[in-house]
Design an enzyme around this catalytic site. Structure first.
Site, PDB file in Angstrom:
ATOM      1  N   PHE A   1       0.818  -1.231   0.000  1.00  0.00           N
ATOM      2  CA  PHE A   1       0.000   0.000   0.000  1.00  0.00           C
ATOM      3  C   PHE A   1       0.839   1.263   0.000  1.00  0.00           C
ATOM      4  O   PHE A   1       0.397   2.314   0.457  1.00  0.00           O
ATOM      5  CB  PHE A   1      -0.960   0.027   1.203  1.00  0.00           C
ATOM      6  CG  PHE A   1      -1.751  -1.243   1.370  1.00  0.00           C
ATOM      7  CD1 PHE A   1      -2.578  -1.690   0.358  1.00  0.00           C
ATOM      8  CD2 PHE A   1      -1.647  -1.999   2.521  1.00  0.00           C
ATOM      9  CE1 PHE A   1      -3.289  -2.871   0.495  1.00  0.00           C
ATOM     10  CE2 PHE A   1      -2.363  -3.175   2.666  1.00  0.00           C
ATOM     11  CZ  PHE A   1      -3.186  -3.614   1.652  1.00  0.00           C
TER      12      PHE A   1
ATOM     13  N   ILE B   1       2.299  -6.309  -6.077  1.00  0.00           N
ATOM     14  CA  ILE B   1       2.063  -6.261  -4.623  1.00  0.00           C
ATOM     15  C   ILE B   1       0.685  -6.815  -4.291  1.00  0.00           C
ATOM     16  O   ILE B   1       0.074  -6.440  -3.300  1.00  0.00           O
ATOM     17  CB  ILE B   1       2.277  -4.837  -4.063  1.00  0.00           C
ATOM     18  CG1 ILE B   1       1.316  -3.839  -4.702  1.00  0.00           C
ATOM     19  CG2 ILE B   1       3.701  -4.387  -4.283  1.00  0.00           C
ATOM     20  CD1 ILE B   1       1.342  -2.461  -4.025  1.00  0.00           C
TER      21      ILE B   1
ATOM     22  N   THR C   1      -1.543  -6.867  -6.813  1.00  0.00           N
ATOM     23  CA  THR C   1      -2.373  -6.129  -7.751  1.00  0.00           C
ATOM     24  C   THR C   1      -2.788  -6.953  -8.965  1.00  0.00           C
ATOM     25  O   THR C   1      -3.756  -6.627  -9.629  1.00  0.00           O
ATOM     26  CB  THR C   1      -1.598  -4.899  -8.223  1.00  0.00           C
ATOM     27  OG1 THR C   1      -0.228  -5.300  -8.394  1.00  0.00           O
ATOM     28  CG2 THR C   1      -1.607  -3.809  -7.171  1.00  0.00           C
TER      29      THR C   1
ATOM     30  N   PRO D   1     -10.776  -7.887 -15.594  1.00  0.00           N
ATOM     31  CA  PRO D   1     -11.872  -7.435 -14.722  1.00  0.00           C
ATOM     32  C   PRO D   1     -11.876  -8.126 -13.358  1.00  0.00           C
ATOM     33  O   PRO D   1     -12.370  -7.562 -12.392  1.00  0.00           O
ATOM     34  CB  PRO D   1     -13.133  -7.810 -15.519  1.00  0.00           C
ATOM     35  CG  PRO D   1     -12.690  -7.887 -16.931  1.00  0.00           C
ATOM     36  CD  PRO D   1     -11.260  -8.363 -16.893  1.00  0.00           C
ATOM     37  N   LYS D   2     -11.307  -9.316 -13.307  1.00  0.00           N
ATOM     38  CA  LYS D   2     -11.325 -10.048 -12.047  1.00  0.00           C
ATOM     39  C   LYS D   2     -10.364  -9.420 -11.018  1.00  0.00           C
ATOM     40  O   LYS D   2     -10.762  -9.077  -9.904  1.00  0.00           O
ATOM     41  CB  LYS D   2     -10.932 -11.496 -12.319  1.00  0.00           C
ATOM     42  CG  LYS D   2     -11.312 -12.413 -11.221  1.00  0.00           C
ATOM     43  CD  LYS D   2     -11.133 -13.857 -11.627  1.00  0.00           C
ATOM     44  CE  LYS D   2     -11.361 -14.701 -10.391  1.00  0.00           C
ATOM     45  NZ  LYS D   2     -11.443 -16.102 -10.690  1.00  0.00           N
ATOM     46  N   THR D   3      -9.109  -9.259 -11.406  1.00  0.00           N
ATOM     47  CA  THR D   3      -8.158  -8.657 -10.464  1.00  0.00           C
ATOM     48  C   THR D   3      -8.458  -7.166 -10.291  1.00  0.00           C
ATOM     49  O   THR D   3      -8.213  -6.593  -9.232  1.00  0.00           O
ATOM     50  CB  THR D   3      -6.707  -8.863 -10.925  1.00  0.00           C
ATOM     51  OG1 THR D   3      -6.616  -8.532 -12.309  1.00  0.00           O
ATOM     52  CG2 THR D   3      -6.256 -10.297 -10.723  1.00  0.00           C
TER      53      THR D   3
ATOM     54  N   GLY E   1      -5.137   0.883  -8.884  1.00  0.00           N
ATOM     55  CA  GLY E   1      -4.698   0.551  -7.534  1.00  0.00           C
ATOM     56  C   GLY E   1      -5.236   1.472  -6.462  1.00  0.00           C
ATOM     57  O   GLY E   1      -5.445   1.058  -5.331  1.00  0.00           O
ATOM     58  N   GLU E   2      -5.446   2.719  -6.778  1.00  0.00           N
ATOM     59  CA  GLU E   2      -5.809   3.663  -5.719  1.00  0.00           C
ATOM     60  C   GLU E   2      -7.247   4.171  -5.781  1.00  0.00           C
ATOM     61  O   GLU E   2      -7.810   4.550  -4.757  1.00  0.00           O
ATOM     62  CB  GLU E   2      -4.865   4.887  -5.697  1.00  0.00           C
ATOM     63  CG  GLU E   2      -3.694   4.814  -6.622  1.00  0.00           C
ATOM     64  CD  GLU E   2      -2.344   4.787  -5.913  1.00  0.00           C
ATOM     65  OE1 GLU E   2      -1.416   4.244  -6.494  1.00  0.00           O
ATOM     66  OE2 GLU E   2      -2.222   5.302  -4.794  1.00  0.00           O
TER      67      GLU E   2
END
Ligand code: FAD
Ligand code: SF4
Lengths: 751, 338
Positions: free
Chosen positions: A249, A474, A476, A641-643, A713-714
């Site tokens: 993070f 990480i 992701t 789309p899954k991750t 990610g954010e």
């Protein structure tokens, strides 16, 4: 980069993680799990006071324990690099980077003051508990409130962080003459990342000056650069591996204490050394800084924004000016002609804060989006309608066009998923049993960046493709999307592609942060694959009796392991045939991605979202439940789309944590964080999370990156806490401006 | 970390002997608290006496219709034991309100009674704490004390006992069976834990060499008029800010008997038996419950950050009484407080 047609067979399809099986079976190795012959274990001793000097450091009892190999302190450690700049890593803020064991000075509670090395972890830990330090105490302050009046504009700006834009219009004057106004102050308490994996480094001593380092980091190159610079080693002799990272993070963007200690001890003792931080020690390696936000907003009777003022004060340490873009978002979320934004820092006696998921935006957007809700209430306008009215069709901070902005679709789809019409504009007007029901929303945004990244693609005659770049995953999903991109580029099945990441010997990559990895490393991989295709095509064309002799590259397709004429698939060659004929066992090409400076002059790219929350608050007990959150995101092309959904889920959960749970509880008298463990530093538990619906709206963007990818990610955390807080207001009529909104703030009888 | 001797006791007598020999000997049951404290350098036993092989894993009927629960019965086994589910659902509910399934699988009945406070300072050996290091001062007074006591605190210590199970046991008038060097004795639950006074290092009234062997429940039947209502900082897996255990019997719509214990408010489960009696014969209505709650919090004193607990406790009492009177006990997997 001109792209040859890429297939979109796998890109865009929900795809299981290629590393999933390794992870669930425990075969994926993390930094502290690598074996090494004759491994030594180092345990860090931490300071117990926030400011002062070490008067005496008694290591005698510790050193006397059988099995203790060495105890390093500031008194006996051989000096590492002298120059400040040698300690500066890629993402270091301006200032003097912390140098472990550099002197007897204590700069923050929890600062490492010694390393005990032993041939067993247990002995090292036992011995570490016997090291006794006596301090000469200095004055300390860990309370931002006390230092607000001393806040300053950081003289040196942090690279990559835009300072607040200059004011436009006259925000004060517009505020004064507007009929609807609010001004309020928000505070968001410091938060700690607490990734699941502890920070660990296993430094394998190969030969004097030659190391292989298994390290928890979001950037193998950043750690490698740090080690070579601090210890004066040659790049080719230092290899950093971070295949798997158990969450970070942002906390593993900068090289952390354990890396320094493992490497230092390894070089000194000429042995392999492992150092792992404890959960408690992870509370002193950087955090989301405490912030105060003074916000004043005004609108006309129709709900048009007339003035925005946002002043933020954020905490930093005494030795570095850590900076984030906190207020800038307030100038670009909505159309407004009069804007004044300011941002300053105040120094506290803590470790330097560090980037934490959506640094800046998570707090800045949270504050402004709560304030917007206050203004909507003041005007008497529906918050969704308000946002549509004040929609910004360009970035008003810079005047640039957005490469795309499908935010209207987010508003529409998100509102329909939560059932926005169910919301009553009157706070406290919906109840079920003891529970007050409320709905709230917020806008979210995060930058979509393309960073310089390089990659290599290697095609072998057996039709296997290897794509490599020193990216990090990480959690992701980087492993998987790089395989998808490689497979689609060459028209191969997913199983034929081996991604390689997490290794500093691979082509250079920026740290895994800022949500730029999918776009940057993905594009570099695509470029490398493109180069492979061109080479392959060249050989195909020149083969004797080639069915592709007259083929035009632009009119060929790569699919099913073959190169074929578009429209005439009978005229084709297999990869294997071409490589055999050319007597090649492999084709290796590199590729790179970098932002187009020309385009950046005119355009700017952001990911957007609309977050909607339904909350239920027990009227007497103040207990908050969140039955549903919808996050509708416009993030360009979604590769997996899954991750991608998992990223949003994680972001939303963290947003709920910011709204309701997470905070460092500091004893300011002692300058110490008191809840430095996972029992008392509360993150949401399963029971706190109910239905989270993730929506990706269609957003075509041919400028943001070669793949049209923006990154995810954010964005999931941005706006979430505000949507929850706004829903709590709608439910209870209470506006809590101090985060997290713990139940005591909802039951106080004074309001 | 600390070096210690490990002893595995095969009989109760062995265990007592091993404990009596050294003032710094500690019993190891589930280890979910003791091992944590050892890792944090808070507990530094010279000897660890593992009692897991002792025959203390039974739940048995007693002569007068109650139940005897062996000290090594795990929290999970106890919460799901058919006799407990049927006859002491208040206890089952309180256990399930605590910790997590994994912890409850390991934690034991005796260990739960003897678990130590979660005061932040107690856990951090770099800060003053009279309970951990007598005479060093109390960090929590004037410090971070959101989770601390509003009743029975002293100038030496303001910690609370963190157990959920014990709050139900207090309401149920349980007894603790102890074996020690001087033989076997029964301690009424309210005399088991103590207030900190000037010796906060002592959580309870046990003596050196004492082993808790069982908890004894007297026959009680609250029918469905009971509840365990726990309020905390997240919806699961957090210690109580305030909790309330209620057992009630009703006759003709009137309260015939009432037990009410509060958790999260003091160094021991907090009961006021005199006050309980005032509701005997009372009609079920909000006003009488409010009045009761008002009285129950009389004398409560906040420490700053935990001042809110006083209002919270009042409201929790009213809700818990209402749940019990209505016969709708709190369901520990449903996070709505009906
Ligand atoms: C993260 C976390 C969350 C938790 N949340 C909750 C919660 O919400 N509510 C709650 O009630 N509890 C909670 N707990 C605490 C848990 O209930 C206790 O740790 C557990 O009950 C202790 O039982 P044990 O058998 O593991 O005890 P141990 O750790 O083995 O022992 C605890 C103490 O009791 C002594 N002891 C044990 N058995 C005996 C005996 N028979 N005779 C004499 N002395 C004995 C030991 O010497 C030691 O001092 C939580 C614990 C953790 C780690
Ligand atoms: S409240 Fe008790 S346990 Fe906490 S610091 Fe004070 S003395 Fe120690």
């Amino acid at each position: 980069m001109e792209l040859h047609r890429t297939n979109y067979d796998l890109i865009g399809k929900p795809t299981r993680r290629v590393d999933g099986e390794l992870k669930v079976t425990g075969r994926a190795r993390y930094a502290a799990e690598y074996p090494a012959p004759d491994l030594l274990y180092g345990v860090i001793v931490s300071a117990t006071v926030p400011v002062g000097r070490i008067k005496t450091l008694d290591t005698k009892r510790a050193a006397a324990l059988p099995g203790v190999v060495r105890i390093f302190t500031h008194e006996n450690v051989r000096s590492a690099a002298w120059l400040d700049r040698k300690w500066r890593d890629e993402v270091a803020p301006p200032g003097h980077p912390f140098r472990p064991l550099h002197s007897d000075r204590i700069l923050f509670d929890g600062q490492p003051i010694a390393l005990v090395v032993s041939d067993s972890f247990e002995v090292a830990r036992d011995a570490a508990s016997l090291v006794r330090a006596e301090y000469e105490l200095g004055d300390h302050c860990t309370e931002l409130e006390m230092k607000r009046t001393d806040a300053y504009d950081p003289p040196e700006k942090r690279s990559g962080i835009p300072p607040p834009p200059s004011p436009r219009g006259d925000a004060e004057e517009a505020f004064e003459r507007s009929p609807c106004r609010i001004s309020s102050e928000y505070r968001i308490n410091a938060e700690h990342h607490n990734p699941m994996e502890l920070f660990g480094t296993t430094c394998v001593f190969e030969a004097p000056g030659k190391l292989t380092i298994y390290e928890k980091t979001q950037g193998s190159h950043n750690s490698q650069g740090y080690v070579t610079s601090v210890f004066g080693l040659k790049s080719r002799n230092v290899k950093v591996i971070n295949h798997y990272v158990g969450g970070a993070f942002g906390s593993a963007l900068r090289p952390q204490q354990q890396l320094f200690f493992a490497v230092m001890a390894s070089l000194e003792l000429e042995r392999s050394v492992r150092v792992v931080l404890t959960r408690s020690q992870m509370f002193y390696i950087g955090h989301r800084p405490d912030t105060y936000h003074a916000i004043a907003l005004a609108a006309d009777e129709t709900g048009r924004l007339t003035s925005i003022m946002h002043d933020a004060v954020a905490a930093t340490s005494h030795y570095e000016d850590y900076q984030e873009a906190i207020v800038n978002w307030s100038g670009m979320l909505y159309h407004c002609d009069n804007v004044k934004l300011s941002y300053s820092l105040a120094k506290l006696d803590t470790a330097t804060p560090c980037d934490m998921r959506a640094p800046g935006a998570a707090v800045g957007v949270n504050a402004i989006e709560c304030a917007i809700d206050e203004l909507c209430h003041e005007v008497g306008i529906d918050p969704l309608q308000f946002r549509e009215i004040n929609f910004a069709s360009k970035d008003e901070n810079t005047g640039k066009q957005f490469t795309s902005k499908a935010l209207m679709s987010c508003y529409r789809d998100g509102a329909s998923a939560i059932g926005w019409p169910k919301r009553s504009p009157m706070p406290r007007s919906q109840k079920d049993g003891h529970e007050l029901i409320g709905f709230g929303m917020a806008t979210g945004t995060w930058e979509a960046s393309l960073m310089k990244a390089t990659a290599q693609a290697k095609l072998t005659s057996d039709g296997r493709l290897e794509v490599s770049t020193a990216a990090s995953d990480i959690g992701t999903g980087t492993w998987t999307i790089l395989a998808q991109i490689g497979a689609d580029a060459l028209g191969l099945p997913l199983e034929s592609v081996t991604p390689r990441i997490g290794d500093s010997t691979l082509p250079a990559s920026p740290v895994e942060g800022g949500s730029w990895t999918a776009a940057s490393n993905g594009s570099a991989v695509l470029a490398a694959c493109e180069a492979v295709k061109q080479t392959l095509f060249k050989y195909a064309k020149t083969m004797t009796n080639s069915p592709l002799a007259d083929a035009d590259y632009e009119r060929t397709v790569f699919a099913g392991g073959r190169i074929a004429h578009d429209g005439d698939h009978a005229r084709s060659l297999s990869i294997d045939e071409v490589m055999h004929a050319a007597d090649l066992s492999e084709i290796v090409e590199s590729g790179k991605a970098s932002p187009s400076l020309l385009q950046m002059r005119k355009y700017t790219s952001y990911t957007h979202s609309a977050v909607f929350a339904e909350v239920r608050v027990d009227e007497d007990l103040g207990v908050v439940r969140i039955p549903k959150i919808v996050c509708a995101a416009a993030a360009g092309r979604i590769i997996n789309p899954k991750t991608a959904r998992s990223q949003i889920l994680g972001g939303v959960v963290m947003g709920i944590g910011m709204a309701l749970h997470e905070e460092a509880m500091t004893d300011h008298r002692m300058g110490k964080i008191m809840n430095h463990n996972l029992a008392e530093y509360h993150v949401p538990a399963h029971a706190d999370i109910s239905d989270i619906e993730v929506i990706f709206v269609d957003e075509a963007d041919d400028k943001v990156s070669p793949l049209g990818v923006k990154g995810l990610g954010e964005i999931g955390i941005v706006g979430t806490a505000a949507a929850v807080a706004n829903a709590i207001f709608n439910a209870t009529g209470r506006r809590v401006r101090d985060f997290p909104i713990t139940l005591d703030k909802l039951i106080t009888e004074t309001e | 970390m600390n070096r210690f001797e490990y002893v595995r006791a095969d009989t109760i007598a062995d265990a007592i002997a091993a404990l009596a020999q050294s003032a710094e000997a500690r019993v190891l049951a589930g280890g979910t608290n003791l091992v944590d404290l050892m890792k944090y350098d808070v507990a530094k036993p010279s000897r660890v006496v593992d009692i897991n092989r002792l025959p203390l894993k039974e739940v048995a009927d007693t002569e007068n219709g109650g139940l005897k629960i062996g000290a090594l019965v795990s929290n999970s086994d106890l919460a799901w034991h058919p006799q407990i589910v049927k006859r002491f659902p208040l206890l089952a509910s309180a256990i399930l309100a605590g910790a997590s399934p994994q912890l409850r699988n390991a934690a034991t009945t005796g260990g739960n009674l003897l678990q130590r406070t979660r005061c932040y300072y107690f856990y951090d050996s770099s800060t003053p704490c009279n309970k951990r290091t007598p005479g060093s001062g109390c960090g929590a007074i004037g410090g971070v004390n959101r989770i601390h006591a509003i009743f029975g605190a002293s100038e030496s210590c303001i910690a609370v006992h963190p157990s959920d199970m014990c709050i139900a046991l207090a309401a149920l008038d349980a007894e603790v069976e102890v074996e020690g060097v001087k033989g076997r004795r029964l301690i009424p639950f309210e005399q088991f834990h103590r207030l900190p006074e000037t010796t906060p290092e002592r959580d309870n009234t046990l003596e050196q060499g004492d082993l808790v062997t069982a908890v004894i429940l007297p026959a009680t039947d609250f029918g469905s008029h009971h509840t365990y209502l726990k309020i905390r900082d997240r919806l699961s897996y957090a210690f109580a800010l305030v909790s309330v255990a209620v057992g009630m019997t009703m006759e003709d719509g009137v309260i015939a008997d009432l037990r009410l214990a509060m958790g999260g408010v003091a160094h021991k489960p907090w009961r006021n038996k005199v006050l309980e009696k005032t509701l005997h014969g009372a009609e079920v209505n909000k006003a009488s419950f409010r009045h009761f709650a008002e009285e129950a919090l009389r004398g409560a004193k906040g420490q700053g950050q935990n001042d809110f607990k006083i209002a919270l406790a009042r409201r929790t009492i009213v809700r818990a009484l209402t749940q019990a009177a209505r016969g709708t006990p709190q369901d520990q997997s449903d996070k709505t407080f009906r």
